[in-house]
Design a protein around this motif. Structure first.
Motif, PDB file in Angstrom:
ATOM      1  N   UNK A 323       0.833  -1.209   0.000  1.00 41.31           N
ATOM      2  CA  UNK A 323       0.000   0.000   0.000  1.00 41.31           C
ATOM      3  C   UNK A 323       0.867   1.259   0.000  1.00 41.31           C
ATOM      4  N   UNK A 324       1.993   1.198   0.714  1.00 39.33           N
ATOM      5  CA  UNK A 324       2.916   2.333   0.703  1.00 39.33           C
ATOM      6  C   UNK A 324       3.385   2.636  -0.722  1.00 39.33           C
ATOM      7  N   UNK A 326       2.101   1.676  -3.650  1.00 36.04           N
ATOM      8  CA  UNK A 326       1.022   2.067  -4.563  1.00 36.04           C
ATOM      9  C   UNK A 326       0.530   3.479  -4.271  1.00 36.04           C
ATOM     10  N   UNK A 327       0.428   3.830  -2.993  1.00 36.96           N
ATOM     11  CA  UNK A 327       0.025   5.191  -2.669  1.00 36.96           C
ATOM     12  C   UNK A 327       1.073   6.205  -3.094  1.00 36.96           C
ATOM     13  N   UNK A 328       2.350   5.881  -2.861  1.00 37.26           N
ATOM     14  CA  UNK A 328       3.435   6.773  -3.256  1.00 37.26           C
ATOM     15  C   UNK A 328       3.466   6.972  -4.762  1.00 37.26           C
ATOM     16  N   UNK A 329       3.163   5.917  -5.521  1.00 35.95           N
ATOM     17  CA  UNK A 329       3.169   6.021  -6.978  1.00 35.95           C
ATOM     18  C   UNK A 329       2.244   7.120  -7.477  1.00 35.95           C
ATOM     19  N   UNK A 330       1.131   7.347  -6.787  1.00 28.62           N
ATOM     20  CA  UNK A 330       0.161   8.350  -7.216  1.00 28.62           C
ATOM     21  C   UNK A 330       0.330   9.686  -6.487  1.00 28.62           C
ATOM     22  N   UNK A 331       0.615   9.639  -5.181  1.00 30.44           N
ATOM     23  CA  UNK A 331       0.703  10.877  -4.404  1.00 30.44           C
ATOM     24  C   UNK A 331       1.922  11.716  -4.772  1.00 30.44           C
ATOM     25  N   UNK A 332       2.872  11.136  -5.511  1.00 28.69           N
ATOM     26  CA  UNK A 332       4.004  11.923  -6.008  1.00 28.69           C
ATOM     27  C   UNK A 332       3.581  12.851  -7.141  1.00 28.69           C
ATOM     28  N   UNK A 333       2.314  12.738  -7.598  1.00 28.98           N
ATOM     29  CA  UNK A 333       1.767  13.696  -8.545  1.00 28.98           C
ATOM     30  C   UNK A 333       1.889  13.335 -10.010  1.00 28.98           C
ATOM     31  N   UNK A 334       2.328  12.113 -10.317  1.00 27.54           N
ATOM     32  CA  UNK A 334       2.594  11.790 -11.722  1.00 27.54           C
ATOM     33  C   UNK A 334       1.358  11.914 -12.603  1.00 27.54           C
ATOM     34  N   UNK A 335       0.237  11.357 -12.157  1.00 21.25           N
ATOM     35  CA  UNK A 335      -0.942  11.373 -13.017  1.00 21.25           C
ATOM     36  C   UNK A 335      -1.552  12.755 -13.173  1.00 21.25           C
ATOM     37  N   UNK A 336      -1.174  13.683 -12.302  1.00 17.93           N
ATOM     38  CA  UNK A 336      -1.600  15.063 -12.542  1.00 17.93           C
ATOM     39  C   UNK A 336      -1.000  15.561 -13.851  1.00 17.93           C
ATOM     40  N   UNK A 337       0.216  15.104 -14.167  1.00 15.55           N
ATOM     41  CA  UNK A 337       0.830  15.458 -15.453  1.00 15.55           C
ATOM     42  C   UNK A 337       0.136  14.747 -16.604  1.00 15.55           C
ATOM     43  N   UNK A 338      -0.206  13.479 -16.410  1.00 16.97           N
ATOM     44  CA  UNK A 338      -0.851  12.739 -17.492  1.00 16.97           C
ATOM     45  C   UNK A 338      -2.237  13.298 -17.797  1.00 16.97           C
ATOM     46  N   UNK A 339      -2.972  13.704 -16.766  1.00 17.16           N
ATOM     47  CA  UNK A 339      -4.325  14.213 -16.973  1.00 17.16           C
ATOM     48  C   UNK A 339      -4.336  15.665 -17.433  1.00 17.16           C
ATOM     49  N   UNK A 340      -3.407  16.473 -16.909  1.00 14.30           N
ATOM     50  CA  UNK A 340      -3.490  17.919 -17.113  1.00 14.30           C
ATOM     51  C   UNK A 340      -2.237  18.513 -17.771  1.00 14.30           C
TER      52      UNK A 340
END
Length: 531
Positions: A323-324, A326-340
């Motif tokens: 869980x650490x 998987x949560x870190x993978x997203x909370x580091x902000x990567x998908x904010x770049x993919x979406x926006x």
């Protein structure tokens, strides 16, 4: 001193290694042993080339990753292409937020539910269910006539993505030889990044040269084609041997192991060792359940799985690590770049923001290929410890670039300096994305290595749900954070998350490269397996 759980594993890996004084020497063990070298402790090392059968399975299962990447990437171009096609009006910001976030929300719901199905029915049926949902969701999106219709279509695709993102890494990890498991699972991540690149290219092509009224419908509808292909391939794909042994189908399990081991000189002996390890693990887990229930019967079914996951120390440690990551993978902000990313690059003054966004997706793809080649040689733990600092540096430099760009804009400086700041931001975003692709982009999906067979599906499902929960939070909060904290401080916040994540990885994440699934779970028997 090595922990009690780790000592026998070290001995099994190398009987001559008698001068190790730290569990982290586990990281130093060579991961590319000569496959023709004498067997150690009677155990062959499958360190040669992957068999043709495993390659076929990896490519076939990887279609799920392609669908995952395509359906998450295509929405960016879809939102700017819809115009007034839905409900005879332009989309509002609320419409766009709901359409985008509905996918992550339903992926969050699907992940733990898929774990139950994977244990009861097998891994393959869950892939089939995901494909059916991908097909149905793509068709429903393509024929949407209103915003609610599109939201329903995106929600169905979200269910498919949640199921696929959980079961495909699990399926590949249980089939892959130990020496190549990292590479095989990373192939699925490579498929995800390829799907995102394809989505960006098709989105750009339709946006620039297609019919705005119908182009976006073709974009979302194309997601059904790979899903139909995988449905056909599933007829030829086997179930995983670990699930088959658990289901009392030992002959089928042995046949699958023989195919995955290929024609290595020690293949037959390797088959016996792998099969015996799986049988021992299944028997030990059945004995544990029998003792826990008192009468030899699993009275509590699914609830007993929760008890095993949450109250058995090694399983709880595995869940914490998974869980650490998987949560870190997203909370580091990567998908904010993919979406926006297109929105960000438009703010920075790039004339064709969709093509600039494509450079980010391409960087992600290229460095995922690099990770594919390195992950089993360097190891999971090391590659995270090496790459996360570069992510933090990229984010902090991006924050400085945004600050400089904002200051220049306020001071009304000349355009050339503003463009220089924009290029500086783009370069550092690409540094961040490259480092992400090497480590956090793929290592968390190897979560099934950490869990024993009896809780592997449930634990992996919860970890995947953590990923989608964090994904949902990041997608929902990125633009508000940009408004409330400014772009500069938003990226500083993501950088701080990376630093905290690096400390956590150094503290509790053991090295699992080169170990069988049964050996990897033993690392957490009496501690974190790191020191």
């Amino acid at each position: 001193m090595a922990s009690q759980a780790e000592a026998p594993l070290l001995a099994r890996r190398d009987d001559d290694d008698d001068d190790d004084d730290n569990d982290n020497d586990f990281d130093e063990a060579p991961l590319d042993d000569d496959p023709n070298a004498p067997m150690k402790d009677g155990k062959a090392r499958q360190a040669g080339r992957l068999s043709f059968f495993v390659w076929l399975l990896t490519l076939s299962a990887g279609i799920s990753g392609l669908l995952f990447g395509y359906d998450t990437g295509v929405i960016s171009a879809t939102l700017v292409s819809i115009g007034t096609s839905l409900s005879n009006r332009e989309l509002t910001s609320l419409d766009k937020s709901i359409i985008t976030s509905s996918t992550s929300l339903f992926a969050l719901v699907a992940s733990p539910l898929s774990s139950i199905l994977a244990d009861r029915l097998g891994r393959k049926p869950v892939i089939l269910v995901a494909d059916i949902l991908f097909i149905f969701g793509a068709i429903l999106q393509a024929f949407s006539v209103s915003v609610p219709h599109l939201v329903v279509g995106r929600s169905i695709v979200g269910l498919a993505i949640g199921a696929a993102s959980f079961v495909t890494p699990l399926y590949l990890a249980e089939l892959a030889p130990a020496a190549h498991r990292g590479m095989v699972v990373t192939m699925n991540v490579l498929s995800i990044t390829l799907g995102q690149v394809v989505a960006y290219v098709i989105g750009w092509a339709f946006a620039e040269h297609g019919n705005q009224a119908t182009g976006w419908r073709l974009m979302v509808g194309l997601g059904a084609v790979p899903a139909i292909l995988q449905c056909l391939l599933l007829f030829f794909m086997p179930e995983t041997p670990r699930w088959l042994v658990k289901a009392k189908r030992s002959d089928e399990a042995r046949a699958v192991i023989q195919k995955t081991c290929g024609s290595d000189p020690f293949a037959m002996q390797e088959v016996d060792v792998i099969f015996k390890d799986i049988e021992i693990e299944v028997r030990d887990e059945e004995d544990s359940v029998s003792m826990g229930n008192g009468d030899g019967k699993n009275r509590y079914g699914w609830l007993n799985g929760w008890r095993e996951l949450l109250f058995v120390p090694k399983n709880r440690r595995a869940l914490t690590i998974a869980c650490l990551l998987q949560g870190l993978q997203q909370l580091c902000g990567f998908n904010s770049l993919m979406y926006f990313s297109a929105t960000i690059f438009l703010m920075l003054g790039f004339t064709v923001p969709t093509l600039t966004s494509l450079s980010v997706a391409s960087t992600n793809f290229v460095f995922t290929v690099v990770a594919l080649l390195l992950i089993d040689r360097i190891g999971r733990r090391r590659i995270l410890l090496y790459s996360i600092p570069f992510m933090a540096v990229g984010l902090l430099a991006t924050a400085l670039g945004f600050r400089a760009s904002g200051m220049l804009s306020i001071a009304a400086r000349d355009t050339e300096l503003t463009q220089g700041a924009a290029i500086f931001i783009l370069v550092n975003i690409m540094v961040y994305v490259a480092a992400y692709a090497l480590g956090l982009g793929n290592v968390p999906w190897m979560q099934s290595e950490l869990f024993p067979l009896n809780v592997r599906s449930l634990g992996s499902g919860l970890a995947t749900a953590t990923n989608w929960l964090a994904n949902f939070i990041v997608g929902l909060t990125f633009l508000p954070l940009m408004d409330a904290l400014t772009a500069s401080w938003t990226f500083v916040l993501y950088g701080i998350v990376c630093v905290a994540g690096w400390i956590a990885v150094w503290w509790i994440y053991p090295e699992t490269a080169g170990l069988s699934l049964e050996e990897a779970t033993g690392l957490l028997e009496h501690g974190w397996g790191v020191r």
